[in-house]
Design a protein around this motif. Structure first.
Motif, PDB file in Angstrom:
ATOM      1  N   UNK A  33      45.283  32.483  28.050  1.00 13.47           N
ATOM      2  CA  UNK A  33      44.145  33.112  28.739  1.00 13.47           C
ATOM      3  C   UNK A  33      43.360  32.146  29.639  1.00 13.47           C
ATOM      4  N   UNK A  34      44.091  31.285  30.346  1.00 15.23           N
ATOM      5  CA  UNK A  34      43.433  30.420  31.331  1.00 15.23           C
ATOM      6  C   UNK A  34      43.262  31.153  32.653  1.00 15.23           C
ATOM      7  N   UNK A  35      44.241  31.975  33.013  1.00 14.12           N
ATOM      8  CA  UNK A  35      44.163  32.768  34.237  1.00 14.12           C
ATOM      9  C   UNK A  35      44.011  34.247  33.895  1.00 14.12           C
ATOM     10  N   UNK A  36      42.949  34.558  33.175  1.00 13.64           N
ATOM     11  CA  UNK A  36      42.647  35.960  32.900  1.00 13.64           C
ATOM     12  C   UNK A  36      42.075  36.650  34.121  1.00 13.64           C
ATOM     13  N   UNK A  37      41.589  37.867  33.957  1.00 15.09           N
ATOM     14  CA  UNK A  37      41.095  38.658  35.084  1.00 15.09           C
ATOM     15  C   UNK A  37      39.959  37.953  35.822  1.00 15.09           C
ATOM     16  N   UNK A  38      38.992  37.437  35.076  1.00 13.02           N
ATOM     17  CA  UNK A  38      37.835  36.782  35.704  1.00 13.02           C
ATOM     18  C   UNK A  38      38.262  35.504  36.421  1.00 13.02           C
ATOM     19  N   UNK A  39      39.093  34.700  35.758  1.00 15.12           N
ATOM     20  CA  UNK A  39      39.537  33.442  36.363  1.00 15.12           C
ATOM     21  C   UNK A  39      40.344  33.688  37.632  1.00 15.12           C
ATOM     22  N   UNK A  40      41.220  34.698  37.619  1.00 12.71           N
ATOM     23  CA  UNK A  40      42.016  35.026  38.805  1.00 12.71           C
ATOM     24  C   UNK A  40      41.120  35.456  39.962  1.00 12.71           C
ATOM     25  N   UNK A  41      40.092  36.219  39.626  1.00 12.46           N
ATOM     26  CA  UNK A  41      39.168  36.680  40.665  1.00 12.46           C
ATOM     27  C   UNK A  41      38.472  35.498  41.344  1.00 12.46           C
ATOM     28  N   UNK A  42      37.988  34.558  40.558  1.00  6.74           N
ATOM     29  CA  UNK A  42      37.290  33.404  41.128  1.00  6.74           C
ATOM     30  C   UNK A  42      38.249  32.487  41.890  1.00  6.74           C
ATOM     31  N   UNK A  43      39.441  32.271  41.334  1.00  5.87           N
ATOM     32  CA  UNK A  43      40.424  31.433  42.023  1.00  5.87           C
ATOM     33  C   UNK A  43      40.843  32.068  43.339  1.00  5.87           C
ATOM     34  N   UNK A  44      40.971  33.384  43.340  1.00  3.05           N
ATOM     35  CA  UNK A  44      41.342  34.078  44.565  1.00  3.05           C
ATOM     36  C   UNK A  44      40.280  33.911  45.650  1.00  3.05           C
ATOM     37  N   UNK A  45      39.009  33.950  45.262  1.00  2.81           N
ATOM     38  CA  UNK A  45      37.927  33.738  46.224  1.00  2.81           C
ATOM     39  C   UNK A  45      37.948  32.322  46.798  1.00  2.81           C
ATOM     40  N   UNK A  46      38.279  31.342  45.959  1.00  3.20           N
ATOM     41  CA  UNK A  46      38.369  29.956  46.440  1.00  3.20           C
ATOM     42  C   UNK A  46      39.496  29.831  47.461  1.00  3.20           C
ATOM     43  N   UNK A  47      40.641  30.475  47.186  1.00  2.55           N
ATOM     44  CA  UNK A  47      41.762  30.451  48.136  1.00  2.55           C
ATOM     45  C   UNK A  47      41.354  31.108  49.450  1.00  2.55           C
ATOM     46  N   UNK A  48      40.680  32.236  49.347  1.00  2.15           N
ATOM     47  CA  UNK A  48      40.323  33.017  50.533  1.00  2.15           C
ATOM     48  C   UNK A  48      39.294  32.302  51.406  1.00  2.15           C
ATOM     49  N   UNK A  49      38.264  31.722  50.762  1.00  2.07           N
ATOM     50  CA  UNK A  49      37.154  31.147  51.521  1.00  2.07           C
ATOM     51  C   UNK A  49      37.317  29.652  51.817  1.00  2.07           C
ATOM     52  N   UNK A  50      38.145  28.937  51.054  1.00  4.28           N
ATOM     53  CA  UNK A  50      38.197  27.479  51.198  1.00  4.28           C
ATOM     54  C   UNK A  50      39.605  26.971  51.505  1.00  4.28           C
ATOM     55  N   UNK A  51      40.545  27.175  50.578  1.00  6.65           N
ATOM     56  CA  UNK A  51      41.848  26.529  50.691  1.00  6.65           C
ATOM     57  C   UNK A  51      42.628  26.969  51.930  1.00  6.65           C
TER      58      UNK A  51
END
Length: 425
Positions: A33-51
């Motif tokens: 449960x490292x990449x659960x629903x909440x974690x995926x959502x936040x990681x996706x935002x980092x990819x979209x806005x930064x990476x």
């Protein structure tokens, strides 16, 4: 190049992608449960806005100049043709297979948008490093290849976040359908609150409903008042429409169908900035190069951009956990997507590029021609997974599509690369 050598060259980047996908899948397992629903959502935002903006803008600033961008004018046209042709084939596929409506955008997007950047960033330098490469000197080939792939990646990002994004948004925007149904809801005017409205309705809609019915005393009176108002409106003669009024009406209709705000996404903005830095010589000298005084900004963007591909692939792998349990992607739909990406598009693309070369649009640079051809035979863009994650629609189905298309890329991409390389050599 020997077929086995080329097979290994094409297979390695695809295997890397699949292995990282498996890691993302393992990280999403409930026990970990490292990449659960909440974690995926936040990681996706980092990819979209930064990476992703850092990768696109930084690569363009490093490799594109005013001279190169003029000589490579056909590449944006070629990538646009891959989107148009892929969309047409994808639209026919959803009609033939009777795909659920909420997945239409995902299927059409998967057929239209290819991985024209991240995968080629691995394949092209690897091909250039081969001793018997048909593209000449290793250093020259690698430098030219990086510039071509960076431009391809930037152009592809613009098309994805303006064209494919809006397609998936149109079919996945359930709130828009709910708002349309709001006009048929019977509103209880005896109290001060408006029931049956969900949180995703806009404040403007709520205010308009309140102002319309705040004086009514019971549902019957409200209904009669609306009926009388409709009759009164019908009796008013229509005003003659002017040309300006028609244009305004068409623009409003267009803005309802297309999310115009997404024309200026973080990736699109980064593309514009990267192009300006690369093309404008004084700014380029300040920021690009080993002795540039502001080179730290370029180095920071490059460092952030390196995290894009692993992060996006981990998200796709984590979403795959849902797809393994339940997915709306049928066997025939999956076969159809594979046929579009690895059979129909490469064949049509071969004819397009050869015709462009015949009339003099492309030139004789073998590496440039090879990249134009290979753009028709790559798997779907990983950014589609980011878009489905943003809308929370078709996430598991997208992961299943990515798994099969990237798995088949080990064979299909290798075969097409062999054919195209022998063709241009």
């Amino acid at each position: 190049m020997e077929f086995l050598d080329l097979f290994v060259v094409s297979l390695n980047p695809v295997l890397k992608t699949l292995l990282i996908t498996v890691v993302g899948l393992l990280l999403a397992i409930p026990r970990i449960d490292i990449l659960g629903d909440v974690a995926r959502h936040h990681l996706n935002n980092v990819v979209y806005y930064v990476f992703n903006p850092a990768l696109t803008g930084g690569s363009l600033a490093d490799t594109v100049t005013a001279t190169s961008i003029v000589s490579l004018w056909f590449m944006p046209v070629n990538i646009l043709l891959t989107f148009i042709l892929g969309s047409g084939l994808g639209w026919a596929l959803v009609k033939i297979t009777r795909t659920p409506e909420d997945l239409h955008g995902l299927v059409v997007g998967s057929c239209a948008a290819g991985n024209h950047g991240h995968l080629l960033l691995i394949i092209i330098p690897a091909v250039c490093e081969e001793d018997n490469s048909p593209f000449g000197d290793k250093l020259t080939c690698s430098a030219n290849g990086q510039g071509l792939v960076s431009l391809s990646m930037a152009i592809n990002a613009i098309y994805i976040w303006t064209y494919v994004y809006n397609i998936i948004w149109k079919y996945g925007n359930l709130s828009g359908k709910d708002i349309a149904k709001a006009s048929t809801i019977s509103i209880d005017c005896s109290g001060r609150t408006l029931d049956m409205f969900r949180e995703n309705y806009t404040e403007a809609l709520l205010q308009s409903r309140q102002s319309s019915f705040n004086d009514c005393e019971d549902p019957d009176d409200e209904y009669s008042e609306v009926q009388e108002h409709n009759i009164a409106v019908e009796d008013v003669p229509e005003k003659k429409e002017t040309l300006l009024t028609k244009i305004k009406a068409h623009l409003e209709a267009l803005s309802d169908k297309i999310n115009l705000k997404m024309w200026f996404t973080p990736t699109t903005n980064a593309t514009i900035v990267g192009l300006l830095i690369g093309v404008i010589s004084p700014i380029r000298k300040l920021m690009i190069g080993d002795h540039a005084p502001l080179r730290v900004f370029d180095g920071s963007a490059s460092l952030l951009g390196q995290a894009t591909v692993p992060a996006m692939t981990l998200i796709v792998g984590a979403n795959l956990l849902k797809g393994m349990k339940k997915s709306g992607v049928g066997v025939w739909l999956m076969i159809g997507i594979l046929a579009v990406r690895y059979v129909a598009l490469p064949i049509v693309g071969f004819g397009v590029v050869k015709a462009a070369q015949h009339v003099g649009f492309v030139g004789s640079d073998s590496l440039y021609v090879f990249i134009l051809l290979i753009q028709y035979s790559v798997p779907p863009a990983m950014a589609i997974g980011t878009i489905t994650q943003l809308f929370e629609v078709g996430e598991s189905e997208c992961s299943v599509i990515m798994l099969w298309t990237y798995g088949m890329a080990a064979i299909a991409l290798t075969l097409w690369s062999t054919f195209f390389m022998r063709l241009v050599s």
